[in-house]
Design a protein around this motif. Structure first.
Motif, PDB file in Angstrom:
ATOM      1  N   ALA A  26      39.615  39.501  35.137  1.00 10.97           N
ATOM      2  CA  ALA A  26      39.434  39.077  36.668  1.00 10.97           C
ATOM      3  C   ALA A  26      40.764  38.167  37.064  1.00 10.97           C
ATOM      4  O   ALA A  26      40.939  38.318  38.120  1.00 10.97           O
ATOM      5  N   GLN A  80      39.502  38.644  40.850  1.00 13.64           N
ATOM      6  CA  GLN A  80      38.769  37.500  41.213  1.00 13.64           C
ATOM      7  C   GLN A  80      39.309  36.681  42.358  1.00 13.64           C
ATOM      8  O   GLN A  80      38.476  36.322  43.250  1.00 13.64           O
ATOM      9  N   ILE A 138      33.857  42.733  40.119  1.00 13.18           N
ATOM     10  CA  ILE A 138      35.180  41.873  39.330  1.00 13.18           C
ATOM     11  C   ILE A 138      34.734  42.044  37.808  1.00 13.18           C
ATOM     12  O   ILE A 138      33.739  41.518  37.140  1.00 13.18           O
ATOM     13  N   MET A 139      35.827  42.449  37.168  1.00  8.90           N
ATOM     14  CA  MET A 139      35.539  42.647  35.711  1.00  8.90           C
ATOM     15  C   MET A 139      35.975  41.476  35.053  1.00  8.90           C
ATOM     16  O   MET A 139      36.959  40.947  35.144  1.00  8.90           O
ATOM     17  N   ASP A 140      34.880  40.922  34.259  1.00 14.62           N
ATOM     18  CA  ASP A 140      35.245  39.598  33.877  1.00 14.62           C
ATOM     19  C   ASP A 140      36.393  39.499  32.937  1.00 14.62           C
ATOM     20  O   ASP A 140      37.295  38.532  32.965  1.00 14.62           O
ATOM     21  N   THR A 141      36.553  40.612  32.030  1.00 12.66           N
ATOM     22  CA  THR A 141      37.836  40.340  31.091  1.00 12.66           C
ATOM     23  C   THR A 141      39.261  40.545  31.920  1.00 12.66           C
ATOM     24  O   THR A 141      39.974  39.804  30.955  1.00 12.66           O
ATOM     25  N   ARG A 176      37.323  37.337  45.656  1.00 17.62           N
ATOM     26  CA  ARG A 176      35.946  37.149  45.786  1.00 17.62           C
ATOM     27  C   ARG A 176      35.399  36.692  47.048  1.00 17.62           C
ATOM     28  O   ARG A 176      34.558  37.122  47.618  1.00 17.62           O
TER      29      ARG A 176
END
Ligand code: ADP
Ligand code: TRP
Length: 317
Positions: free
Chosen positions: A183, A147, A178-181, A150
């Motif tokens: 981030a 994150q 970007i992987m949410d879990t 970004r």
């Protein structure tokens, strides 16, 4: 049909940690079957904060071994280092000429650095321009990062758009992945895990080091489930497995930490072994980096020639 392109990298500024792995590196390995991958060592980026040549060399070699140890297959993935490809710094200058100071002054990393001290090197300010060059030279479709990166990928997109607007279609706009879990992977103190906070669990830690890190996790004594322990544990096991375990041992922080130590050891041990194997084959690893650099150079110089043509500095036929 040719494969889509993935590009990413890490600056060689210290030891890799599990935040780097789950936030970014794991995605590279997972996606490497499907994408044509370019993974590099951002050593010139590291130079903005590291001015010890011995340390620099050590960090570069360590990061190369890390890349190989996590399972990036050098037969499929192009591994290289930034300083081997002079086009990165060359293109960064050109981007400097189309980017305004107020725009770069809005960058989080610059604002954070400025808040700590006004004595900032130009490279800290200029950092996103070099990153834009790193990315855009290779026309990637995707850039998998955590994150905190970004904004840097967004700046790269803006820079590509601006150049294309002024000089005509030249650069492809990259998408961040970007992987949410994962981030923002938390560190042992609950803040974002980061080298600069000293709150990391090293990705290749030995058993004793894992133990020390986990025992140092700050626990919140007001709840039965220690959030910081659980959040790190959740990187390794799904909630469906963890919740019953945490309920069974509610309030028993020592037992829960011991379970986490065992799970971390299970996850890290094979990576550690593979890294040791590569340590024993250092000349081969360095050869991989060198030939990866040659492959990357060919792509970067082709793009740079196109840029030189577009901006009008190429006067020869
Ligand atoms: P650090 O903050 O430790 O210096 P870097 O800036 O070198 O880490 O980050 C390298 C890569 O790992 C970047 O893609 C970054 O977004 C990712 N990353 C770093 N820390 C974390 C974290 N705690 N959670 C998720 N991703 C992370
Ligand atoms: N700034 C990134 C970090 O701190 C490293 C980096 C440099 C990078 N150039 C890049 C990441 C290009 C992705 C794409 O981790």
């Amino acid at each position: 049909m040719s494969k889509k392109v993935l590009l990413s990298g890490i600056q060689s500024s210290g030891k890799a940690h599990i935040g780097n792995y789950f936030g970014a590196m794991k995605q590279w390995v997972d996606m490497s079957k499907e994408f044509d991958c370019y993974i590099f060592i951002a050593d010139y980026h590291a130079l903005h904060s590291l001015q010890d040549p011995k340390e620099m060399k050590k960090n570069i070699v360590n990061l190369l071994l890390d890349y190989l140890a996590i399972g990036l297959d050098p037969k499929k993935v192009t591994l290289f280092k930034q300083s081997d490809i002079s086009e990165h710094t060359e293109l960064a200058w050109i981007f400097d000429t189309i980017t305004t100071m107020p725009y770069l002054m809005r960058a989080h990393a610059f604002k954070d650095a400025e808040a700590k001290s006004k004595d900032i090197v130009v490279a800290t300010f200029n950092y996103p321009m070099l990153q834009a060059a790193d990315i855009l030279l290779y026309s990637p479709d995707v850039v998998p990062v955590g994150q905190d990166q970004r904004q840097h990928v967004e700046i790269s997109r803006d820079t590509a758009e601006k150049f294309n607007r002024i000089y005509g279609e030249t650069f492809k706009l990259p998408e961040p992945v970007i992987m949410d879990t994962v981030a923002v992977v938390p560190g042992v103190d609950g803040r974002k895990m980061s080298k600069s906070y000293g709150n990391t669990i090293p990705l290749f830690a030995e058993y004793e080091e894992i133990k020390k890190c986990v025992m140092g996790i700050v626990t919140d004594s007001s709840e039965g489930i220690p959030k910081n322990v659980y959040d790190i544990h959740n990187l390794l096991r799904p909630a469906s497995e963890l919740l019953p375990l945490y309920e069974e041992h509610t309030g028993k922080y020592k037992i829960l930490k011991e379970l986490l130590i065992e799970d971390l050891e299970k996850f890290i041990a094979p990576l550690r072994e593979r890294r040791k194997e590569w340590e024993g084959k250092l000349p081969e690893a360095l050869e991989i980096l060198k030939s990866g650099g040659e492959k990357a150079k060919a792509i970067a110089s082709k793009k740079m020639n196109e840029v030189k043509e577009k901006i009008g500095v190429n006067v020869y036929e």
